[in-house]
Design a protein around this motif. Structure first.
Motif, PDB file in Angstrom:
ATOM      1  N   LEU A  53       0.862  -1.178   0.000  1.00 55.57           N
ATOM      2  CA  LEU A  53       0.000   0.000   0.000  1.00 55.57           C
ATOM      3  C   LEU A  53       0.900   1.229   0.000  1.00 55.57           C
ATOM      4  CD1 LEU A  53      -2.947   1.098   0.261  1.00 55.57           C
ATOM      5  CD2 LEU A  53      -2.536   1.186   2.737  1.00 55.57           C
ATOM      6  N   MET A  54       0.817   2.015  -1.080  1.00 55.07           N
ATOM      7  CA  MET A  54       1.663   3.191  -1.229  1.00 55.07           C
ATOM      8  C   MET A  54       0.806   4.435  -1.400  1.00 55.07           C
ATOM      9  SD  MET A  54       4.778   1.769  -3.638  1.00 55.07           S
ATOM     10  CE  MET A  54       5.863   3.066  -3.034  1.00 55.07           C
ATOM     11  N   GLY A  55       1.437   5.568  -1.218  1.00 50.49           N
ATOM     12  CA  GLY A  55       0.732   6.822  -1.380  1.00 50.49           C
ATOM     13  C   GLY A  55       1.511   7.940  -0.730  1.00 50.49           C
ATOM     14  N   PRO A  56       1.182   9.194  -1.053  1.00 51.51           N
ATOM     15  CA  PRO A  56       1.901  10.332  -0.457  1.00 51.51           C
ATOM     16  C   PRO A  56       1.627  10.434   1.037  1.00 51.51           C
ATOM     17  CG  PRO A  56      -0.022  11.076  -1.685  1.00 51.51           C
ATOM     18  CD  PRO A  56       0.104   9.613  -1.959  1.00 51.51           C
ATOM     19  N   ASN A  57       2.415  11.229   1.717  1.00 51.23           N
ATOM     20  CA  ASN A  57       2.199  11.452   3.145  1.00 51.23           C
ATOM     21  C   ASN A  57       0.797  12.013   3.386  1.00 51.23           C
ATOM     22  OD1 ASN A  57       4.771  10.635   3.963  1.00 51.23           O
ATOM     23  ND2 ASN A  57       5.643  12.666   3.630  1.00 51.23           N
ATOM     24  N   GLY A  58       0.146  11.523   4.438  1.00 55.77           N
ATOM     25  CA  GLY A  58      -1.183  12.012   4.775  1.00 55.77           C
ATOM     26  C   GLY A  58      -2.313  11.383   3.992  1.00 55.77           C
ATOM     27  N   ALA A  59      -2.008  10.331   3.207  1.00 55.80           N
ATOM     28  CA  ALA A  59      -3.040   9.704   2.371  1.00 55.80           C
ATOM     29  C   ALA A  59      -3.998   8.832   3.179  1.00 55.80           C
ATOM     30  CB  ALA A  59      -2.388   8.879   1.267  1.00 55.80           C
ATOM     31  N   GLY A  60      -3.562   8.404   4.381  1.00 53.32           N
ATOM     32  CA  GLY A  60      -4.399   7.526   5.201  1.00 53.32           C
ATOM     33  C   GLY A  60      -3.878   6.104   5.296  1.00 53.32           C
ATOM     34  N   LYS A  61      -2.626   5.888   4.885  1.00 53.27           N
ATOM     35  CA  LYS A  61      -2.066   4.531   4.858  1.00 53.27           C
ATOM     36  C   LYS A  61      -1.991   3.924   6.259  1.00 53.27           C
ATOM     37  CE  LYS A  61       1.812   5.725   2.897  1.00 53.27           C
ATOM     38  NZ  LYS A  61       1.596   7.195   2.922  1.00 53.27           N
ATOM     39  N   LEU A  84       2.832  -4.258   7.999  1.00 54.29           N
ATOM     40  CA  LEU A  84       4.077  -3.559   8.297  1.00 54.29           C
ATOM     41  C   LEU A  84       3.918  -2.089   7.952  1.00 54.29           C
ATOM     42  CD1 LEU A  84       6.661  -6.150   6.878  1.00 54.29           C
ATOM     43  CD2 LEU A  84       5.506  -6.128   9.107  1.00 54.29           C
ATOM     44  N   ASP A  85       3.882  -1.242   8.970  1.00 57.02           N
ATOM     45  CA  ASP A  85       3.613   0.181   8.775  1.00 57.02           C
ATOM     46  C   ASP A  85       4.917   0.981   8.733  1.00 57.02           C
ATOM     47  OD1 ASP A  85       2.413   2.663   8.592  1.00 57.02           O
ATOM     48  OD2 ASP A  85       1.973   2.799  10.741  1.00 57.02           O
ATOM     49  N   GLU A  86       5.308   1.403   7.531  1.00 60.14           N
ATOM     50  CA  GLU A  86       6.491   2.253   7.343  1.00 60.14           C
ATOM     51  C   GLU A  86       7.715   1.654   8.038  1.00 60.14           C
ATOM     52  OE1 GLU A  86       6.448   5.029   5.545  1.00 60.14           O
ATOM     53  OE2 GLU A  86       4.341   5.603   5.397  1.00 60.14           O
ATOM     54  N   THR A  87       7.922   0.341   7.879  1.00 60.97           N
ATOM     55  CA  THR A  87       9.029  -0.337   8.544  1.00 60.97           C
ATOM     56  C   THR A  87      10.376   0.219   8.105  1.00 60.97           C
ATOM     57  OG1 THR A  87       7.697  -2.338   8.728  1.00 60.97           O
ATOM     58  CG2 THR A  87      10.031  -2.604   8.999  1.00 60.97           C
ATOM     59  N   LEU A  98       0.866  -7.179   4.258  1.00 65.25           N
ATOM     60  CA  LEU A  98       0.408  -5.885   3.764  1.00 65.25           C
ATOM     61  C   LEU A  98       1.464  -4.884   4.193  1.00 65.25           C
ATOM     62  CD1 LEU A  98      -1.650  -3.998   2.433  1.00 65.25           C
ATOM     63  CD2 LEU A  98      -2.806  -3.811   4.653  1.00 65.25           C
ATOM     64  N   ILE A  99       2.269  -4.438   3.231  1.00 61.78           N
ATOM     65  CA  ILE A  99       3.380  -3.534   3.515  1.00 61.78           C
ATOM     66  C   ILE A  99       2.960  -2.114   3.177  1.00 61.78           C
ATOM     67  CG2 ILE A  99       5.779  -2.960   2.994  1.00 61.78           C
ATOM     68  CD1 ILE A  99       6.195  -5.884   2.187  1.00 61.78           C
ATOM     69  N   ILE A 100       2.919  -1.267   4.194  1.00 57.70           N
ATOM     70  CA  ILE A 100       2.518   0.125   4.036  1.00 57.70           C
ATOM     71  C   ILE A 100       3.784   0.979   3.954  1.00 57.70           C
ATOM     72  CG2 ILE A 100       1.309   2.059   5.110  1.00 57.70           C
ATOM     73  CD1 ILE A 100      -0.439  -0.061   6.572  1.00 57.70           C
ATOM     74  N   HIS A 110       5.751   4.665   1.783  1.00 60.35           N
ATOM     75  CA  HIS A 110       5.729   5.683   0.725  1.00 60.35           C
ATOM     76  C   HIS A 110       7.057   5.676  -0.027  1.00 60.35           C
ATOM     77  CE1 HIS A 110       7.505   7.944   4.168  1.00 60.35           C
ATOM     78  NE2 HIS A 110       8.300   8.405   3.226  1.00 60.35           N
ATOM     79  N   SER A 111       7.925   4.719   0.350  1.00 62.38           N
ATOM     80  CA  SER A 111       9.219   4.558  -0.305  1.00 62.38           C
ATOM     81  C   SER A 111       9.224   3.235  -1.063  1.00 62.38           C
ATOM     82  CB  SER A 111      10.332   4.583   0.736  1.00 62.38           C
ATOM     83  OG  SER A 111      11.579   4.294   0.151  1.00 62.38           O
ATOM     84  N   THR A 112      10.274   2.996  -1.827  1.00 60.41           N
ATOM     85  CA  THR A 112      10.365   1.718  -2.544  1.00 60.41           C
ATOM     86  C   THR A 112      11.618   0.943  -2.167  1.00 60.41           C
ATOM     87  OG1 THR A 112      11.506   2.754  -4.425  1.00 60.41           O
ATOM     88  CG2 THR A 112       9.106   2.643  -4.533  1.00 60.41           C
ATOM     89  N   LYS A 113      12.448   1.504  -1.282  1.00 59.12           N
ATOM     90  CA  LYS A 113      13.725   0.864  -0.943  1.00 59.12           C
ATOM     91  C   LYS A 113      13.526  -0.541  -0.373  1.00 59.12           C
ATOM     92  CE  LYS A 113      15.146   4.139   1.749  1.00 59.12           C
ATOM     93  NZ  LYS A 113      15.997   4.862   2.725  1.00 59.12           N
ATOM     94  N   ILE A 114      12.570  -0.670   0.546  1.00 59.32           N
ATOM     95  CA  ILE A 114      12.400  -1.948   1.231  1.00 59.32           C
ATOM     96  C   ILE A 114      11.817  -3.022   0.316  1.00 59.32           C
ATOM     97  CG2 ILE A 114      10.025  -1.646   2.107  1.00 59.32           C
ATOM     98  CD1 ILE A 114      11.115  -2.696   4.822  1.00 59.32           C
ATOM     99  N   LEU A 115      11.260  -2.596  -0.826  1.00 59.28           N
ATOM    100  CA  LEU A 115      10.584  -3.533  -1.725  1.00 59.28           C
ATOM    101  C   LEU A 115      11.522  -4.139  -2.766  1.00 59.28           C
ATOM    102  CD1 LEU A 115       7.394  -1.380  -2.393  1.00 59.28           C
ATOM    103  CD2 LEU A 115       7.695  -3.142  -0.646  1.00 59.28           C
TER     104      LEU A 115
END
Length: 252
Positions: A38-46, A171-174, A202-204, A206-211
């Motif tokens: 689950l991706m999205g800009p800051n404040g999107a509700g993730k 995983l929230d912004e791990t 379900l990996i939450i 806004h970055s792609t490094k961990i993926l």
């Protein structure tokens, strides 16, 4: 992978304290063995979605249902969701003085299964999991997260994931605030969980490094509390190249 859904989120709308609407008619379907991002800009509700799925009472479901492992859990407490096999890795893990990391995991395991924990087998599994995460064994006897660096706190969260082996891990912004080496280590721990094939992620983020080192089955983009796009793992590459501007404009 199973054809049976593990988590079904049906038209879920959520507000904070029954006042400010945050999420709008979210629908997700996650099967055992799948990894969803689950991706999205800051404040999107993730993070709100992650906390809502886990039953945080600060967030109020105003519409829709959450079905987990065939049971409607929309109105049950967070501890019962954990016992059913759900796990949430926090973006900002709390410090808990007076309880060691090892004791916390043992108590969590007992609460989840109801079965007694055999000490020698537990210690062997804990040592093995800590080696995966390049964690010094001394951390097992330290108070949970007290004096830990940001990276050490995130490793402790993934250590819990490996030891508890939940049916669904959120995983929230791990990867938030981690350096490159810490991201690689945390990714290695998540890969170890993926190898078991029966747990879902379900990996939450806004970055792609961990993926980069992970297999991703589905990618969802959340903007202003709405799911605006769903695709496969290649959508991560598109976001990495072009950002969220396209999706933000589509949501307006």
């Amino acid at each position: 992978m199973s054809d049976t859904s593990l988590l079904q989120v049906k038209n879920l709308s959520v507000s904070i304290d029954n006042e400010l609407p945050i999420l709008h008619k979210i629908s997700l379907d996650i099967k055992p063995g799948e990894t969803h991002v689950l991706m999205g800009p800051n404040g999107a509700g993730k993070s709100t979605l992650g906390y809502s799925l886990m039953g945080n009472p600060h967030y109020c479901v105003t519409e829709g249902n959450i079905i987990f492992d065939g049971q409607d859990i929309t109105d049950i407490s967070a501890d019962k969701r954990a016992k059913a096999g759900m796990f949430l890795s926090f973006q900002n893990p709390h410090e808990i003085p007076g309880i060691s990391l090892s004791s916390f995991i043992r108590n969590s395991f007992h609460a989840q299964t109801g079965a007694p924990v055999k000490l020698m087998a537990f210690q062997k599994s804990l040592k093995s999991a800590m080696e995966v995460l390049s964690m010094d064994e001394s951390y097992a006897d330290r108070d949970l997260n007290v004096g830990f660096s940001g990276g050490e706190k995130k490793k402790a969260e993934i250590l819990q994931l490996l030891m508890l082996n939940p049916k669904l891990a959120i995983l929230d912004e791990t990867d938030s605030g981690l350096d490159v080496d810490a991201v690689r280590t945390v990714s290695k721990g998540i890969q170890e969980y993926q190898k078991k094939k029966d747990g879902a992620l379900l990996i939450i983020t806004h970055s792609t490094k961990i993926l980069e080192a992970l297999h991703v089955d589905y990618t969802h983009v959340l903007v202003k509390g709405k799911l605006v796009c769903t695709g496969d793992g290649s959508l991560v590459d598109e976001i990495n190249a072009n950002g969220f501007e396209k999706f933000i404009s589509e949501a307006e």
